[in-house]
Write a protein that holds these residues in place. Sequence first.
Motif, PDB file in Angstrom:
ATOM      1  N   LEU A 164       8.170  -8.721   4.646  1.00  0.00           N
ATOM      2  CA  LEU A 164       7.436  -9.614   4.181  1.00  0.00           C
ATOM      3  C   LEU A 164       5.843  -9.173   4.362  1.00  0.00           C
ATOM      4  O   LEU A 164       5.718  -7.922   5.067  1.00  0.00           O
ATOM      5  N   ASP A 165       4.747  -9.848   3.693  1.00  0.00           N
ATOM      6  CA  ASP A 165       3.274  -9.413   4.026  1.00  0.00           C
ATOM      7  C   ASP A 165       3.210  -7.843   3.451  1.00  0.00           C
ATOM      8  O   ASP A 165       2.283  -6.933   4.018  1.00  0.00           O
ATOM      9  N   ALA A 166       3.717  -7.629   2.387  1.00  0.00           N
ATOM     10  CA  ALA A 166       3.617  -6.394   1.732  1.00  0.00           C
ATOM     11  C   ALA A 166       2.154  -6.204   1.282  1.00  0.00           C
ATOM     12  O   ALA A 166       1.428  -7.044   0.611  1.00  0.00           O
ATOM     13  N   LYS A 167       1.709  -4.908   1.599  1.00  0.00           N
ATOM     14  CA  LYS A 167       0.357  -4.510   1.259  1.00  0.00           C
ATOM     15  C   LYS A 167       0.373  -3.105   0.489  1.00  0.00           C
ATOM     16  O   LYS A 167       0.744  -2.198   1.247  1.00  0.00           O
ATOM     17  N   THR A 168      -0.455  -3.021  -0.529  1.00  0.00           N
ATOM     18  CA  THR A 168      -0.556  -1.700  -1.144  1.00  0.00           C
ATOM     19  C   THR A 168      -1.806  -0.769  -0.647  1.00  0.00           C
ATOM     20  O   THR A 168      -2.619  -1.404  -0.812  1.00  0.00           O
ATOM     21  N   LEU A 169      -1.471   0.323   0.033  1.00  0.00           N
ATOM     22  CA  LEU A 169      -2.647   1.052   0.540  1.00  0.00           C
ATOM     23  C   LEU A 169      -3.049   2.089  -0.155  1.00  0.00           C
ATOM     24  O   LEU A 169      -4.149   2.418  -0.323  1.00  0.00           O
ATOM     25  N   LYS A 181       1.061   8.888  14.199  1.00  0.00           N
ATOM     26  CA  LYS A 181       0.441   7.972  15.081  1.00  0.00           C
ATOM     27  C   LYS A 181      -0.065   6.879  13.940  1.00  0.00           C
ATOM     28  O   LYS A 181       0.905   5.890  13.537  1.00  0.00           O
ATOM     29  N   ASP A 182      -1.481   6.857  13.777  1.00  0.00           N
ATOM     30  CA  ASP A 182      -1.784   5.550  12.835  1.00  0.00           C
ATOM     31  C   ASP A 182      -2.214   6.180  11.584  1.00  0.00           C
ATOM     32  O   ASP A 182      -3.155   5.626  10.856  1.00  0.00           O
ATOM     33  N   THR A 183      -1.828   7.256  11.313  1.00  0.00           N
ATOM     34  CA  THR A 183      -2.236   8.082   9.835  1.00  0.00           C
ATOM     35  C   THR A 183      -0.943   8.416   8.887  1.00  0.00           C
ATOM     36  O   THR A 183       0.166   8.861   9.367  1.00  0.00           O
ATOM     37  N   LEU A 184      -1.132   8.026   7.542  1.00  0.00           N
ATOM     38  CA  LEU A 184       0.071   8.273   6.926  1.00  0.00           C
ATOM     39  C   LEU A 184      -0.479   9.461   6.039  1.00  0.00           C
ATOM     40  O   LEU A 184      -1.398   9.661   5.525  1.00  0.00           O
ATOM     41  N   ILE A 185       0.502  10.384   5.647  1.00  0.00           N
ATOM     42  CA  ILE A 185       0.319  11.483   4.916  1.00  0.00           C
ATOM     43  C   ILE A 185       1.362  11.690   3.641  1.00  0.00           C
ATOM     44  O   ILE A 185       2.504  11.359   3.716  1.00  0.00           O
ATOM     45  N   TYR A 186       0.773  11.957   2.577  1.00  0.00           N
ATOM     46  CA  TYR A 186       1.504  11.658   1.390  1.00  0.00           C
ATOM     47  C   TYR A 186       0.879  12.955   0.479  1.00  0.00           C
ATOM     48  O   TYR A 186      -0.168  13.298   0.467  1.00  0.00           O
ATOM     49  N   GLY A 204      -7.765   1.660   3.684  1.00  0.00           N
ATOM     50  CA  GLY A 204      -8.999   2.372   3.677  1.00  0.00           C
ATOM     51  C   GLY A 204      -9.245   3.488   3.059  1.00  0.00           C
ATOM     52  O   GLY A 204      -8.629   3.984   1.975  1.00  0.00           O
ATOM     53  N   LYS A 205     -10.136   4.090   3.531  1.00  0.00           N
ATOM     54  CA  LYS A 205     -10.706   5.711   3.042  1.00  0.00           C
ATOM     55  C   LYS A 205      -9.408   6.479   2.886  1.00  0.00           C
ATOM     56  O   LYS A 205      -8.633   6.862   3.800  1.00  0.00           O
ATOM     57  N   LYS A 206      -9.259   7.240   1.868  1.00  0.00           N
ATOM     58  CA  LYS A 206      -8.217   8.185   1.682  1.00  0.00           C
ATOM     59  C   LYS A 206      -8.982   9.437   1.541  1.00  0.00           C
ATOM     60  O   LYS A 206      -9.944   9.778   1.245  1.00  0.00           O
ATOM     61  N   THR A 207      -8.219  10.548   2.502  1.00  0.00           N
ATOM     62  CA  THR A 207      -8.878  11.750   2.725  1.00  0.00           C
ATOM     63  C   THR A 207      -8.146  12.850   2.248  1.00  0.00           C
ATOM     64  O   THR A 207      -6.810  13.055   2.447  1.00  0.00           O
TER      65      THR A 207
END
Length: 376
Positions: A164-169, A181-186, A204-207
């Motif tokens: 549930l509570d799906a959110k598109t990042l 940790k708290d960072t997604l890499i893709y 938030g911000k994509k780097t």
Amino acid sequence: RFMDVLYSVNSYSKFTRPFRQILIEKKAFLTDNKSMKKAVKILIPILILVSLIVFLVVYNLNMRVASNPDGTIGNTPGNLLNGGLFCELDGVIYFSNPYDKNNLYSMNLDMTNVRKLNNDSAFYINAAGNHLYYAKKNQSESDNGSVIERALRYGIIRCKTNGLDAKTLVSNFCTDLSLSKDTLIYNTTENSIMGTYTVPTTGGKKTLLINEDINNAGVSTDGYIVYSNTLTDHFIYRIGVNDQIRSLYVNVNAYNALPIDNFIYYIDLDNKYALTRINTSTLVTEVLTTDHVINYNVYDNVIYYASEGNDVTGDTTHALKRYTMLSGTTDTIMEGDFTSISCTSKYTFFQAFNDAAMYFVDTYNGVTVYSIYSFN
């Protein structure tokens, strides 16, 4: 007659005194009632405001994405190397169901309590805390290339472990998702720049991490991505997820490098595709098998690998094998060519080319192979 009048006065006084008292009490009641109504009018908005504050606090706590402990990664490097189709967290397996459009499912370690979590086709599944993260690639009969179409079909999704509570990042087509940790890499293309990007688990911000499409499966617990540079020299590099500093790590001709514990595992292209590991502390190199390895997965003290024979012995048999590092023994699990190898603490799942079945075997013991044609 005077006595009669006196009696009448006394009688009147006797009966009128309670009536006066009633008037006084009624007046007091009316006054109190007005005060009560006034208090209620004041109290109701206060109660509504307090209830709203409590609701918002509970809602925010429920929706909050807590920071993960240092060293957290979202899946094993070996599973991510094989597409992140299975991911284990706290005794639950989250997986991409090949019999239901690769939709996101969960089940117990013994394959009971199978549940569909949502309708997304999920790949590169990561799990940490109360959340799942995955790359979405939903099927569609038509793709007009619009922003809306891409957002519906593709993206990096965060949801609760119950789906549930799906959110598109991220709303682009993405691959090779991993968590540090708290960072997604893709990997994706942003503003016509194809490369490896990061985004916080909160969104938030994509780097741009590096303008190369690298294999992010080699995520380490100390905050690095370790990978084989397939574009140039095939040496093993590492890049910091936070500081974005890249450096040469190991000068070997490698393929599919994975950092696990104090070792880096890789396929040695200079040694007939032998599966090899190097101790990052001592730099001692160890050949684990001389078989011609094209894919593998390391889990605890066992290694599952897909072999295309052995260039040293001349063997041409294609098979899935399991190497146990503690004993140094090798077992042949099944002959054939295999597309994915996914390990959990109880079972290892794998698929073969041109075969509709999903197979599994006990991760540590025995070579009995079971087939699945449906997750029910």
